[in-house]
Design a protein around this motif. Structure first.
Motif, mmCIF file in Angstrom:
data_model
loop_
_atom_site.group_PDB
_atom_site.id
_atom_site.type_symbol
_atom_site.label_atom_id
_atom_site.label_comp_id
_atom_site.label_asym_id
_atom_site.label_seq_id
_atom_site.Cartn_x
_atom_site.Cartn_y
_atom_site.Cartn_z
ATOM 1 N N THR A 1 0.639 -1.721 0.134
ATOM 2 C CA THR A 1 0.224 -0.069 0.041
ATOM 3 C C THR A 1 0.638 0.954 -0.049
ATOM 4 O OG1 THR A 1 -1.923 -1.377 1.332
ATOM 5 C CG2 THR A 1 -1.263 1.054 1.055
ATOM 6 N N ARG A 2 0.344 2.087 -1.085
ATOM 7 C CA ARG A 2 0.977 3.095 -1.011
ATOM 8 C C ARG A 2 -0.198 4.202 -0.220
ATOM 9 N NH1 ARG A 2 5.754 3.739 -5.396
ATOM 10 N NH2 ARG A 2 6.206 1.967 -5.417
ATOM 11 N N PHE A 3 0.315 5.493 0.168
ATOM 12 C CA PHE A 3 0.187 6.236 1.019
ATOM 13 C C PHE A 3 0.084 7.776 0.813
ATOM 14 C CE2 PHE A 3 0.915 3.052 3.985
ATOM 15 C CZ PHE A 3 -0.069 2.379 4.419
ATOM 16 N N SER A 4 -0.993 8.510 0.220
ATOM 17 C CA SER A 4 -1.536 9.500 0.239
ATOM 18 C C SER A 4 -1.200 10.929 1.454
ATOM 19 C CB SER A 4 -2.736 10.048 0.038
ATOM 20 O OG SER A 4 -2.583 11.552 -0.564
ATOM 21 N N LEU A 5 -0.101 11.806 1.484
ATOM 22 C CA LEU A 5 0.147 12.895 2.321
ATOM 23 C C LEU A 5 -1.145 13.594 1.880
ATOM 24 C CD1 LEU A 5 3.975 13.278 1.932
ATOM 25 C CD2 LEU A 5 2.595 11.469 3.422
ATOM 26 N N GLY A 6 -1.930 13.775 1.108
ATOM 27 C CA GLY A 6 -3.672 14.781 0.796
ATOM 28 C C GLY A 6 -3.391 15.306 2.584
ATOM 29 N N PRO A 7 -3.786 14.547 3.239
ATOM 30 C CA PRO A 7 -4.852 15.145 4.556
ATOM 31 C C PRO A 7 -4.252 15.953 5.222
ATOM 32 C CG PRO A 7 -5.821 12.246 3.684
ATOM 33 C CD PRO A 7 -4.155 12.481 2.755
ATOM 34 N N LEU A 8 -3.192 15.897 5.577
ATOM 35 C CA LEU A 8 -1.938 16.278 6.186
ATOM 36 C C LEU A 8 -1.710 17.350 5.789
ATOM 37 C CD1 LEU A 8 0.560 12.900 6.593
ATOM 38 C CD2 LEU A 8 -1.029 13.719 7.942
ATOM 39 N N ILE A 9 -2.018 18.254 4.500
ATOM 40 C CA ILE A 9 -1.986 19.559 3.952
ATOM 41 C C ILE A 9 -2.484 20.424 5.327
ATOM 42 C CG2 ILE A 9 -2.382 20.778 2.217
ATOM 43 C CD1 ILE A 9 -1.396 18.274 0.056
ATOM 44 N N GLY A 10 -1.561 21.398 5.485
ATOM 45 C CA GLY A 10 -2.527 22.439 6.452
ATOM 46 C C GLY A 10 -2.094 22.119 7.917
ATOM 47 N N PRO B 1 5.111 11.657 -4.273
ATOM 48 C CA PRO B 1 5.907 11.753 -3.491
ATOM 49 C C PRO B 1 5.841 13.820 -3.384
ATOM 50 C CG PRO B 1 7.371 10.432 -3.731
ATOM 51 C CD PRO B 1 5.931 10.100 -4.743
ATOM 52 N N LEU B 2 5.866 13.971 -4.784
ATOM 53 C CA LEU B 2 5.529 15.562 -5.186
ATOM 54 C C LEU B 2 4.176 16.595 -3.804
ATOM 55 C CD1 LEU B 2 5.848 15.381 -8.509
ATOM 56 C CD2 LEU B 2 8.152 16.063 -6.806
ATOM 57 N N GLU B 3 3.600 15.103 -2.955
ATOM 58 C CA GLU B 3 2.559 15.781 -1.809
ATOM 59 C C GLU B 3 3.015 16.259 -0.591
ATOM 60 O OE1 GLU B 3 -0.749 13.661 -2.028
ATOM 61 O OE2 GLU B 3 -0.084 12.398 -1.556
ATOM 62 N N VAL B 4 5.209 15.954 -0.642
ATOM 63 C CA VAL B 4 5.689 16.295 0.202
ATOM 64 C C VAL B 4 5.709 18.281 0.262
ATOM 65 C CG1 VAL B 4 7.753 16.471 1.486
ATOM 66 C CG2 VAL B 4 6.957 14.754 0.555
ATOM 67 N N ALA B 5 5.804 18.895 -1.180
ATOM 68 C CA ALA B 5 5.682 20.088 -1.115
ATOM 69 C C ALA B 5 4.485 20.890 -0.176
ATOM 70 C CB ALA B 5 5.789 20.401 -2.350
ATOM 71 N N GLY B 6 3.657 20.352 -0.148
ATOM 72 C CA GLY B 6 2.294 20.956 0.435
ATOM 73 C C GLY B 6 2.610 20.625 2.008
ATOM 74 N N LEU B 7 3.398 20.334 2.825
ATOM 75 C CA LEU B 7 3.975 20.065 4.623
ATOM 76 C C LEU B 7 4.705 21.370 4.457
ATOM 77 C CD1 LEU B 7 4.256 16.273 4.279
ATOM 78 C CD2 LEU B 7 1.853 18.002 4.508
ATOM 79 N N THR B 8 4.247 22.457 4.783
ATOM 80 C CA THR B 8 4.618 23.766 4.525
ATOM 81 C C THR B 8 5.766 24.098 6.110
ATOM 82 O OG1 THR B 8 3.488 24.907 4.916
ATOM 83 C CG2 THR B 8 3.572 25.021 2.700
ATOM 84 N N ASP C 1 12.072 20.870 -7.885
ATOM 85 C CA ASP C 1 12.115 22.251 -7.074
ATOM 86 C C ASP C 1 11.059 21.973 -6.205
ATOM 87 O OD1 ASP C 1 14.139 24.348 -6.122
ATOM 88 O OD2 ASP C 1 12.174 26.122 -7.805
ATOM 89 N N ALA C 2 10.480 21.256 -5.229
ATOM 90 C CA ALA C 2 9.663 21.020 -4.586
ATOM 91 C C ALA C 2 10.207 20.565 -3.378
ATOM 92 C CB ALA C 2 8.813 19.913 -5.077
ATOM 93 N N VAL C 3 11.160 20.378 -2.775
ATOM 94 C CA VAL C 3 11.848 20.785 -1.282
ATOM 95 C C VAL C 3 11.702 21.640 -0.303
ATOM 96 C CG1 VAL C 3 14.152 20.548 -0.058
ATOM 97 C CG2 VAL C 3 14.301 18.892 -2.265
ATOM 98 N N PRO C 4 10.792 21.136 0.536
ATOM 99 C CA PRO C 4 10.669 22.091 1.389
ATOM 100 C C PRO C 4 11.568 22.835 1.990
ATOM 101 C CG PRO C 4 9.679 19.775 2.107
ATOM 102 C CD PRO C 4 10.702 19.693 0.448
ATOM 103 N N ARG C 5 10.919 24.143 1.255
ATOM 104 C CA ARG C 5 13.063 25.344 2.564
ATOM 105 C C ARG C 5 13.061 25.540 3.894
ATOM 106 N NH1 ARG C 5 14.374 24.136 -1.666
ATOM 107 N NH2 ARG C 5 14.714 25.889 -3.783
ATOM 108 N N SER C 6 11.062 25.332 4.690
ATOM 109 C CA SER C 6 11.416 25.374 6.083
ATOM 110 C C SER C 6 12.569 23.792 6.697
ATOM 111 C CB SER C 6 9.838 25.024 5.920
ATOM 112 O OG SER C 6 9.547 23.705 6.057
ATOM 113 N N LEU C 7 12.960 23.476 5.791
ATOM 114 C CA LEU C 7 13.760 21.747 6.607
ATOM 115 C C LEU C 7 14.755 22.737 6.806
ATOM 116 C CD1 LEU C 7 13.635 18.961 3.426
ATOM 117 C CD2 LEU C 7 12.311 19.270 6.390
ATOM 118 N N SER C 8 15.132 22.002 8.444
ATOM 119 C CA SER C 8 16.426 22.319 9.060
ATOM 120 C C SER C 8 17.337 20.616 8.839
ATOM 121 C CB SER C 8 15.864 22.634 10.321
ATOM 122 O OG SER C 8 15.641 23.620 10.371
ATOM 123 N N ALA C 9 16.246 19.647 8.980
ATOM 124 C CA ALA C 9 16.880 18.827 8.860
ATOM 125 C C ALA C 9 16.913 17.542 8.016
ATOM 126 C CB ALA C 9 17.487 17.619 10.120
ATOM 127 N N ALA C 10 17.755 16.673 7.350
ATOM 128 C CA ALA C 10 17.381 15.976 6.027
ATOM 129 C C ALA C 10 17.739 14.397 6.207
ATOM 130 C CB ALA C 10 17.231 16.503 5.104
#
Length: 141
Positions: free
Chosen positions: A38-47, A64-71, A90-99
């Protein structure tokens, strides 16, 4: 879901069955695992206002591009293929401090270093130096 935990997991035997089940305003940390392909959607986590950490096993995300919506993400752990998709779009969240980059097999190590260097470049950080050593280890080597 009154009193929902700040830490949740989906996709493992001891976790919630879906990401909508984990989505709650108090959620801060989510781990996405593997469950029968099973692959999981991140859509319900946006916002979600407090979601700061996401770890996802390689191949566990539907898109995986749904990650961009997790600001608000501060830490993100993905496999090399997922990171490659984010970097190319070019969808890496700019809010990241670590990866973290989690390869599925040891043969992915060279791509891990290349991806890490691209991520470091995004934040004007020093790159990882690599050296290839060649030689004879002698008898028994």
């Amino acid at each position: 879901m009154e009193g929902s935990p700040a830490v949740a997991a989906v996709g493992t035997s001891s976790s919630l069955p879906t990401t909508p089940d984990a989505a709650h305003p108090s959620l801060e940390v989510l781990s996405v695992g593997e469950y029968d392909g099973t692959r999981f959607s991140l859509g319900p986590l946006i916002g979600l206002p407090r979601l700061r950490t996401l770890t996802a096993r390689p191949g566990s995300l539907a898109d995986p591009l749904e990650v961009a919506g997790l600001t608000g993400l501060e830490f993100l752990e993905l496999g090399p293929q997922e990171w490659r998709l984010l970097l190319d779009a070019d969808a890496v969240p700019r809010s990241l401090s670590a990866a973290a980059i989690t390869p599925q097999d040891p043969g992915e190590s060279p791509s891990v270093v290349a991806i890490a260097n691209e991520l470091l470049t995004l934040w004007d950080r020093p790159r990882i130096n690599q050296a290839v050593l060649e030689g004879d280890l002698g008898p028994g080597g």
